[in-house]
Design an enzyme around this catalytic site. Structure first.
Site, mmCIF file in Angstrom:
data_model
loop_
_atom_site.group_PDB
_atom_site.id
_atom_site.type_symbol
_atom_site.label_atom_id
_atom_site.label_comp_id
_atom_site.label_asym_id
_atom_site.label_seq_id
_atom_site.Cartn_x
_atom_site.Cartn_y
_atom_site.Cartn_z
ATOM 1 N N SER A 144 0.844 -1.196 0.000
ATOM 2 C CA SER A 144 0.000 0.000 0.000
ATOM 3 C C SER A 144 0.876 1.241 0.000
ATOM 4 C CB SER A 144 -0.904 0.011 1.230
ATOM 5 O OG SER A 144 -1.560 1.261 1.373
ATOM 6 N N TYR A 157 -1.751 0.940 10.616
ATOM 7 C CA TYR A 157 -1.886 0.222 9.349
ATOM 8 C C TYR A 157 -0.669 0.493 8.453
ATOM 9 C CZ TYR A 157 -3.632 -0.798 4.631
ATOM 10 O OH TYR A 157 -3.778 -1.262 3.351
#
Length: 251
Positions: A144, A157
């Site tokens: 990501s 995250y």
């Protein structure tokens, strides 16, 4: 084996209900892929996903897999590879978590880290070894852009994805020359069930767009894929923004 265009005939999706994973499977089935394994926790959703892919003409099987139970990874995934060569493994599982909640509940933060990083390290190494033993194949890892630089709004995250990204890059270097291709995919904000209810970020994308980028990356044997491609330049710039200024940016 992959065809002349680099499209796999067999696919293992780790995270069998992942929207990106299923979008990728549908796209590859439309091209060449004929055997698909969906690995995930047994559930009606997993069986529904398998049925949907079977309707497209693929031979689809499911295998029980839990990212949070690494002790079983070698046994569970080993059974898949024992059935025949796997041309591509897509590591697509992960959780976003709830930053505000997870800061207050450290065990919840640990669960995010264990799923996104330690679970992925375990499964990634098991699959990498199996691919190396068969002498060919691709390991595609969904990272990501959040891992490029930790932000206040999602550093739990983001840090887990940063670890995963570094691991996958290092694994790719370790496997260079073995016949195994490792590709790291860095999507931005993906409109999906995981992000439902959150406002779109700039350059938001879709599972289908990520699937298209994965297919293109396989054909080119890319090592890193950004989705959308413009994020490469954006994140290159953000990485070098001085920290006091970065803290003020609406990112």
């Amino acid at each position: 084996m992959k065809d002349a265009f680099g499209i796999p005939q067999s696919l293992l999706v780790l995270g069998g209900t992942s929207e990106i994973g299923l979008a990728t499977a549908r796209r590859l089935i439309a091209r060449r892929t004929r055997t698909v394994w969906l690995a995930g926790r047994p559930s009606p959703a997993l069986e529904t996903a398998a049925a949907g892919l079977r309707a497209l003409g693929a031979d689809v099987r499911t295998v029980a897999f839990d990212a949070l139970d690494p002790v079983t990874h070698e046994e569970k995934l080993g059974k898949v590879f024992a059935e025949g060569d796997i041309d591509m493994v897509l590591l697509a599982f992960g959780v976003l978590g709830d930053q505000a909640h997870d800061e207050e509940q450290p065990l919840s933060a640990v669960r995010v880290a264990q799923t996104n990083y330690t679970g992925a390290v375990s499964a990634g190494l098991v699959c990498a070894k199996a691919l190396q033993n068969q002498g060919h194949g691709s390991l595609v890892v969904l990272s990501s852009v959040a891992g490029e630089r930790a932000r206040r709004v999602n550093f739990i995250y983001g840090s887990s994805k940063a670890g995963l990204d570094a691991f996958a890059q290092g694994l790719g270097d370790a496997l260079h020359g073995t016949g195994v291709h490792v590709m790291v995919v860095r999507p931005g904000f993906v409109r999906s069930k995981m992000t439902a209810g959150l406002p779109d970020a700039p350059l938001a994308t879709t599972p289908e767009a990520v699937a298209t980028a994965i297919e293109t990356g396989l054909r080119r044997r890319s090592e890193t894929v950004w989705v959308p491609g413009a994020l490469r330049a954006v994140m290159s710039a953000l990485r070098h923004v001085p920290r006091p200024l970065f803290r003020r940016l609406p990112v």
